[in-house]
Design a protein around this motif. Structure first.
Motif, mmCIF file in Angstrom:
data_model
loop_
_atom_site.group_PDB
_atom_site.id
_atom_site.type_symbol
_atom_site.label_atom_id
_atom_site.label_comp_id
_atom_site.label_asym_id
_atom_site.label_seq_id
_atom_site.Cartn_x
_atom_site.Cartn_y
_atom_site.Cartn_z
ATOM 1 N N ALA A 1 -11.447 -38.046 65.414
ATOM 2 C CA ALA A 1 -12.479 -37.887 64.384
ATOM 3 C C ALA A 1 -13.173 -36.540 64.511
ATOM 4 O O ALA A 1 -13.360 -35.832 63.515
ATOM 5 N N TYR A 2 -13.557 -36.156 65.730
ATOM 6 C CA TYR A 2 -14.231 -34.867 65.910
ATOM 7 C C TYR A 2 -13.305 -33.719 65.536
ATOM 8 O O TYR A 2 -13.730 -32.740 64.941
ATOM 9 N N GLY A 3 -12.049 -33.826 65.858
ATOM 10 C CA GLY A 3 -11.090 -32.770 65.522
ATOM 11 C C GLY A 3 -11.006 -32.514 64.025
ATOM 12 O O GLY A 3 -10.912 -31.373 63.581
ATOM 13 N N TYR A 4 -11.049 -33.572 63.243
ATOM 14 C CA TYR A 4 -11.027 -33.410 61.787
ATOM 15 C C TYR A 4 -12.362 -32.893 61.262
ATOM 16 O O TYR A 4 -12.409 -32.029 60.386
ATOM 17 N N LEU A 5 -13.461 -33.434 61.789
ATOM 18 C CA LEU A 5 -14.773 -33.113 61.225
ATOM 19 C C LEU A 5 -15.310 -31.755 61.668
ATOM 20 O O LEU A 5 -16.161 -31.190 60.997
ATOM 21 N N LYS A 6 -14.836 -31.211 62.790
ATOM 22 C CA LYS A 6 -15.364 -29.910 63.213
ATOM 23 C C LYS A 6 -14.974 -28.796 62.236
ATOM 24 O O LYS A 6 -15.625 -27.768 62.181
ATOM 25 N N ALA A 7 -13.945 -29.037 61.429
ATOM 26 C CA ALA A 7 -13.572 -28.063 60.405
ATOM 27 C C ALA A 7 -14.598 -28.018 59.276
ATOM 28 O O ALA A 7 -14.637 -27.046 58.511
ATOM 29 N N GLU A 8 -15.434 -29.041 59.172
ATOM 30 C CA GLU A 8 -16.447 -29.103 58.119
ATOM 31 C C GLU A 8 -17.763 -28.446 58.534
ATOM 32 O O GLU A 8 -18.682 -28.341 57.721
ATOM 33 N N ILE A 9 -17.881 -28.023 59.798
ATOM 34 C CA ILE A 9 -19.134 -27.431 60.289
ATOM 35 C C ILE A 9 -19.405 -26.122 59.548
ATOM 36 O O ILE A 9 -18.520 -25.296 59.381
ATOM 37 N N GLY A 10 -20.640 -25.950 59.120
ATOM 38 C CA GLY A 10 -21.038 -24.706 58.460
ATOM 39 C C GLY A 10 -21.854 -24.976 57.212
ATOM 40 O O GLY A 10 -22.301 -26.093 56.958
ATOM 41 N N VAL A 11 -22.034 -23.941 56.432
ATOM 42 C CA VAL A 11 -22.808 -24.045 55.196
ATOM 43 C C VAL A 11 -21.839 -24.245 54.038
ATOM 44 O O VAL A 11 -20.882 -23.488 53.875
ATOM 45 N N HIS A 12 -22.065 -25.277 53.271
ATOM 46 C CA HIS A 12 -21.246 -25.576 52.101
ATOM 47 C C HIS A 12 -22.033 -25.197 50.848
ATOM 48 O O HIS A 12 -23.242 -25.367 50.786
ATOM 49 N N ARG A 13 -21.316 -24.676 49.857
ATOM 50 C CA ARG A 13 -21.956 -24.194 48.633
ATOM 51 C C ARG A 13 -21.328 -24.901 47.437
ATOM 52 O O ARG A 13 -20.117 -25.059 47.362
ATOM 53 N N LEU A 14 -22.175 -25.316 46.520
ATOM 54 C CA LEU A 14 -21.713 -25.961 45.297
ATOM 55 C C LEU A 14 -22.315 -25.218 44.112
ATOM 56 O O LEU A 14 -23.530 -25.053 44.023
ATOM 57 N N VAL A 15 -21.461 -24.750 43.219
ATOM 58 C CA VAL A 15 -21.916 -24.107 41.976
ATOM 59 C C VAL A 15 -21.486 -25.029 40.844
ATOM 60 O O VAL A 15 -20.312 -25.361 40.717
ATOM 61 N N ARG A 16 -22.464 -25.456 40.038
ATOM 62 C CA ARG A 16 -22.156 -26.368 38.945
ATOM 63 C C ARG A 16 -23.097 -26.122 37.784
ATOM 64 O O ARG A 16 -24.147 -25.519 37.932
ATOM 65 N N ILE A 17 -22.699 -26.620 36.645
ATOM 66 C CA ILE A 17 -23.561 -26.583 35.467
ATOM 67 C C ILE A 17 -24.388 -27.860 35.503
ATOM 68 O O ILE A 17 -23.841 -28.965 35.479
ATOM 69 N N SER A 18 -25.692 -27.697 35.606
ATOM 70 C CA SER A 18 -26.570 -28.844 35.755
ATOM 71 C C SER A 18 -26.628 -29.657 34.468
ATOM 72 O O SER A 18 -26.811 -29.101 33.379
ATOM 73 N N PRO A 19 -26.503 -30.974 34.573
ATOM 74 C CA PRO A 19 -26.622 -31.807 33.369
ATOM 75 C C PRO A 19 -28.065 -31.897 32.878
ATOM 76 O O PRO A 19 -28.324 -32.357 31.774
ATOM 77 N N PHE A 20 -29.033 -31.404 33.698
ATOM 78 C CA PHE A 20 -30.444 -31.471 33.325
ATOM 79 C C PHE A 20 -30.953 -30.172 32.708
ATOM 80 O O PHE A 20 -32.102 -30.096 32.307
ATOM 81 N N ASP A 21 -30.100 -29.141 32.653
ATOM 82 C CA ASP A 21 -30.493 -27.841 32.102
ATOM 83 C C ASP A 21 -29.983 -27.749 30.669
ATOM 84 O O ASP A 21 -28.765 -27.762 30.420
ATOM 85 N N SER A 22 -30.905 -27.660 29.707
ATOM 86 C CA SER A 22 -30.511 -27.628 28.290
ATOM 87 C C SER A 22 -29.784 -26.333 27.925
ATOM 88 O O SER A 22 -29.060 -26.284 26.937
ATOM 89 N N ASN A 23 -29.956 -25.263 28.746
ATOM 90 C CA ASN A 23 -29.268 -23.994 28.477
ATOM 91 C C ASN A 23 -27.896 -23.918 29.137
ATOM 92 O O ASN A 23 -27.236 -22.898 29.044
ATOM 93 N N ALA A 24 -27.482 -24.961 29.820
ATOM 94 C CA ALA A 24 -26.167 -25.048 30.468
ATOM 95 C C ALA A 24 -25.926 -23.888 31.438
ATOM 96 O O ALA A 24 -24.856 -23.313 31.479
ATOM 97 N N ARG A 25 -26.956 -23.552 32.223
ATOM 98 C CA ARG A 25 -26.803 -22.489 33.219
ATOM 99 C C ARG A 25 -26.175 -23.037 34.486
ATOM 100 O O ARG A 25 -26.232 -24.226 34.774
ATOM 101 N N ARG A 26 -25.598 -22.111 35.264
ATOM 102 C CA ARG A 26 -24.999 -22.499 36.543
ATOM 103 C C ARG A 26 -26.090 -22.602 37.606
ATOM 104 O O ARG A 26 -26.969 -21.759 37.691
ATOM 105 N N HIS A 27 -26.029 -23.648 38.417
ATOM 106 C CA HIS A 27 -26.977 -23.853 39.508
ATOM 107 C C HIS A 27 -26.188 -23.890 40.819
ATOM 108 O O HIS A 27 -25.102 -24.459 40.885
#
Length: 127
Positions: A61-87
């Motif tokens: 389990a640790y061998g698989y999960l240590k690859a996930e260590i770090g900062v993850h970034r998500l860029v998406r168009i928010s469903p709550f933004d009426s201007n459809a901007r990327r967040h």
């Protein structure tokens, strides 16, 4: 070997990525056949999840999960933004193995090398 796998939102970031990352890690671990337990969650101030701690047990389990260590970034168009901007959202992910306390460590005294040194000058006490 049990593994603690905490996810925390980034500073000044939204709580959306932690809310997305925790179920994704849960699904990944279940596909690998690991036992998964949601140990702790902390709700965000407005909405979403501020942090989540997942305990994972299974072979490698640790061998698989240590690859996930770090900062993850998500860029998406928010469903709550009426201007459809990327967040952009950030989340810090860390995996830590849980070490058993009953591990006996033996050190052969013949393997130790001990050196003693003394200073030869005035050092910082110069006058």
């Amino acid at each position: 070997m049990p593994v603690d796998h905490p996810c925390r939102r980034g500073r000044n970031g939204s709580t959306g990525l932690v809310g997305n990352a925790a179920p994704d890690v849960h699904a990944l671990c279940e596909r690998k056949g690991f036992k998964v337990y949601l140990a702790d969650t902390l709700d965000g101030e407005g909405a979403g999840i501020k942090s989540a701690t997942i305990e994972v047990s299974g072979k490698y389990a640790y061998g698989y999960l240590k690859a996930e260590i770090g900062v993850h970034r998500l860029v998406r168009i928010s469903p709550f933004d009426s201007n459809a901007r990327r967040h952009t959202s950030f989340a810090s992910v860390f995996a830590c193995p849980e070490i058993e306390d009953d591990v006996a460590i033996e050190i052969n005294p013949a393997d130790l090398e001990i050196d003693t040194y003394r200073s030869g000058g005035k050092g910082t006490e110069r006058q």
